[in-house]
Design a protein around this motif. Sequence first.
Motif, short mmCIF file in Angstrom:
data_model
loop_
_atom_site.label_atom_id
_atom_site.label_comp_id
_atom_site.label_asym_id
_atom_site.label_seq_id
_atom_site.Cartn_x
_atom_site.Cartn_y
_atom_site.Cartn_z
N GLU A 344 0.81 -1.23 0.00
CA GLU A 344 0.00 0.00 0.00
C GLU A 344 0.84 1.27 0.00
O GLU A 344 0.33 2.37 -0.24
CB GLU A 344 -0.95 0.02 1.22
CG GLU A 344 -0.29 0.29 2.56
CD GLU A 344 0.48 -0.90 3.14
OE1 GLU A 344 1.12 -0.73 4.20
OE2 GLU A 344 0.42 -1.99 2.54
N ILE A 345 2.14 1.16 0.26
CA ILE A 345 3.01 2.34 0.32
C ILE A 345 3.54 2.65 -1.08
O ILE A 345 4.19 1.82 -1.72
CB ILE A 345 4.18 2.12 1.29
CG1 ILE A 345 3.66 1.84 2.71
CG2 ILE A 345 5.10 3.34 1.29
CD1 ILE A 345 2.89 2.98 3.33
N CYS A 346 3.28 3.86 -1.55
CA CYS A 346 3.65 4.30 -2.90
C CYS A 346 5.16 4.20 -3.12
O CYS A 346 5.95 4.40 -2.19
CB CYS A 346 3.17 5.74 -3.09
SG CYS A 346 3.50 6.43 -4.72
N CYS A 347 5.55 3.95 -4.36
CA CYS A 347 6.98 3.86 -4.71
C CYS A 347 7.63 5.23 -4.81
O CYS A 347 8.85 5.34 -4.90
CB CYS A 347 7.15 3.11 -6.03
SG CYS A 347 6.51 4.00 -7.48
N GLY A 348 6.80 6.31 -4.84
CA GLY A 348 7.35 7.65 -4.91
C GLY A 348 7.28 8.28 -6.29
O GLY A 348 7.68 9.43 -6.47
N SER A 349 6.76 7.55 -7.27
CA SER A 349 6.64 8.13 -8.61
C SER A 349 5.50 9.14 -8.64
O SER A 349 5.72 10.33 -8.78
CB SER A 349 6.39 7.02 -9.64
OG SER A 349 6.08 7.60 -10.90
N ALA A 350 4.26 8.66 -8.51
CA ALA A 350 3.07 9.51 -8.34
C ALA A 350 2.99 10.61 -9.39
O ALA A 350 2.87 11.79 -9.06
CB ALA A 350 3.05 10.09 -6.93
N GLY A 351 3.05 10.24 -10.66
CA GLY A 351 2.93 11.22 -11.73
C GLY A 351 4.16 12.09 -11.83
O GLY A 351 5.20 11.68 -12.34
N THR A 352 4.06 13.32 -11.33
CA THR A 352 5.18 14.27 -11.37
C THR A 352 5.87 14.41 -10.03
O THR A 352 6.80 15.22 -9.89
CB THR A 352 4.68 15.66 -11.82
OG1 THR A 352 3.64 16.08 -10.92
CG2 THR A 352 4.14 15.62 -13.24
N TYR A 353 5.46 13.63 -9.03
CA TYR A 353 5.98 13.80 -7.68
C TYR A 353 7.49 13.61 -7.62
O TYR A 353 8.21 14.37 -6.96
CB TYR A 353 5.30 12.81 -6.73
CG TYR A 353 5.58 13.05 -5.26
CD1 TYR A 353 4.82 13.95 -4.53
CD2 TYR A 353 6.59 12.36 -4.60
CE1 TYR A 353 5.05 14.16 -3.17
CE2 TYR A 353 6.85 12.57 -3.25
CZ TYR A 353 6.06 13.47 -2.54
OH TYR A 353 6.31 13.69 -1.20
N ASN A 354 7.99 12.59 -8.32
CA ASN A 354 9.43 12.32 -8.24
C ASN A 354 10.26 13.38 -8.97
O ASN A 354 11.48 13.42 -8.83
CB ASN A 354 9.78 10.92 -8.74
CG ASN A 354 9.21 10.61 -10.11
OD1 ASN A 354 8.62 11.47 -10.76
ND2 ASN A 354 9.38 9.38 -10.56
#
Length: 428
Positions: A344-354
């Motif tokens: 359930e913990i996001c990899c950190g990509s999240a569209g433009t987040y990284n």
Amino acid sequence: MGSEDDLPNLLSDCVHCGFCLPTCPTYVLWGEEMDSPRGRIHLMQQHADGTPLSGPMVEHFDRCLGCMACVTSCPSGVQYDRLIEMTRADVEREHPRSLKERAIRELVFQLFPYRRRLRALRGPLRAYQKSGLERLVRRSGVLERISPSVAAMERLAPPLGRAPKLPERVAARGERRATVGMLTGCVQAEFFPGVNAATARVLALEGCDVVIPRDQGCCGALSMHSGREDEARAFARRTIQMFEAVDVIVVNSAGCGSAMKEYQALLADDPAWSGRADALSAKTRDFAEFLAALGPRAKREPVPVTVAYHDACHLAHAQGIRSQPRALLAAIPELTVREIAEPEICCGSAGTYNLFQPEAAGELGDRKAVNVDATGAELLVAANPGCSMQIATALRRRGAGIAIAHTAQVLDASLRGLGRDALVARDS
């Protein structure tokens, strides 16, 4: 995304119980209340009550990945997805960003949603990777000094090969079972063209005529999830026009599929487009969702490989699709699926987040890479190009030799009898 009149009711749904806290990536990283969903909702309430958006408030909103893990964990049904998108639209309208922030954001939003611009970048980027200049630049640290966001863009770019060109129609093999439109996407089309080619082949092998509109463009996902509503609506209208003639649209990118299923809400206040948006959302299907419902016809050949399956946030949380890709993979002879801890913990990509929050994204990517590596799998399967780039980068930092593929590529290898080597030899 939604009317301001909806805001008081949406905010009041939160009872501040804390069930969201263990699933929120930024709260897990830092343990800061204002970097949790309920903390951000408290800030949203302050803004709704008349408090102007301050720099610290905006920073907490910017730190949210929009991963929707809190939505699926909430017992009160809080629509945090709508809340954060409405808040981000307020931020874009009301908050003056610094010149440096504006420049980086314009660079991202004037590049990634436009396939022709990305395509023009492919040749120079490929030459840069092949020449050895890439290694020199990374060792020098010059891009980090220019901007951490620019350095993140360069670091995340996958190794580029030749891009196969797709025809406008791929005929079904054998008796036709369905006719489907296929979204090729922006980043998917230019950075992972093999995923689109595999998607079209698998659909055809399963008895589908595949219609691939040549002039399709961005679906608007990046803009929609970043509060750029007018931009997102323009992309959505164009996508609707491209695909109105087909009965089903198959999408192989989790973020794109999630956005297209939200068109109804995005264009709800536009009388000329709301009905058309509703119709398109209703016929949009994720690749795994569509194939699981269609049922298998083509013979699966053995692929003796151990895979770890990654739940892309906009597939698992936003679209509720978890079992279908696992079932498709498990049906391949001699293939073993292993689960990743903390799915359930996001990899950190999240569209433009990284790109905009590279430090936090790096921490989350490293956390995900540790969990992927711990499975002992030879291959990571992910259904979103951003996730693939993010986790591949983190695995390289860790020195883990794990290949990455899309569900469509694994099925393609099985249906065409290509075996394990077609997958684990991948370098991106």
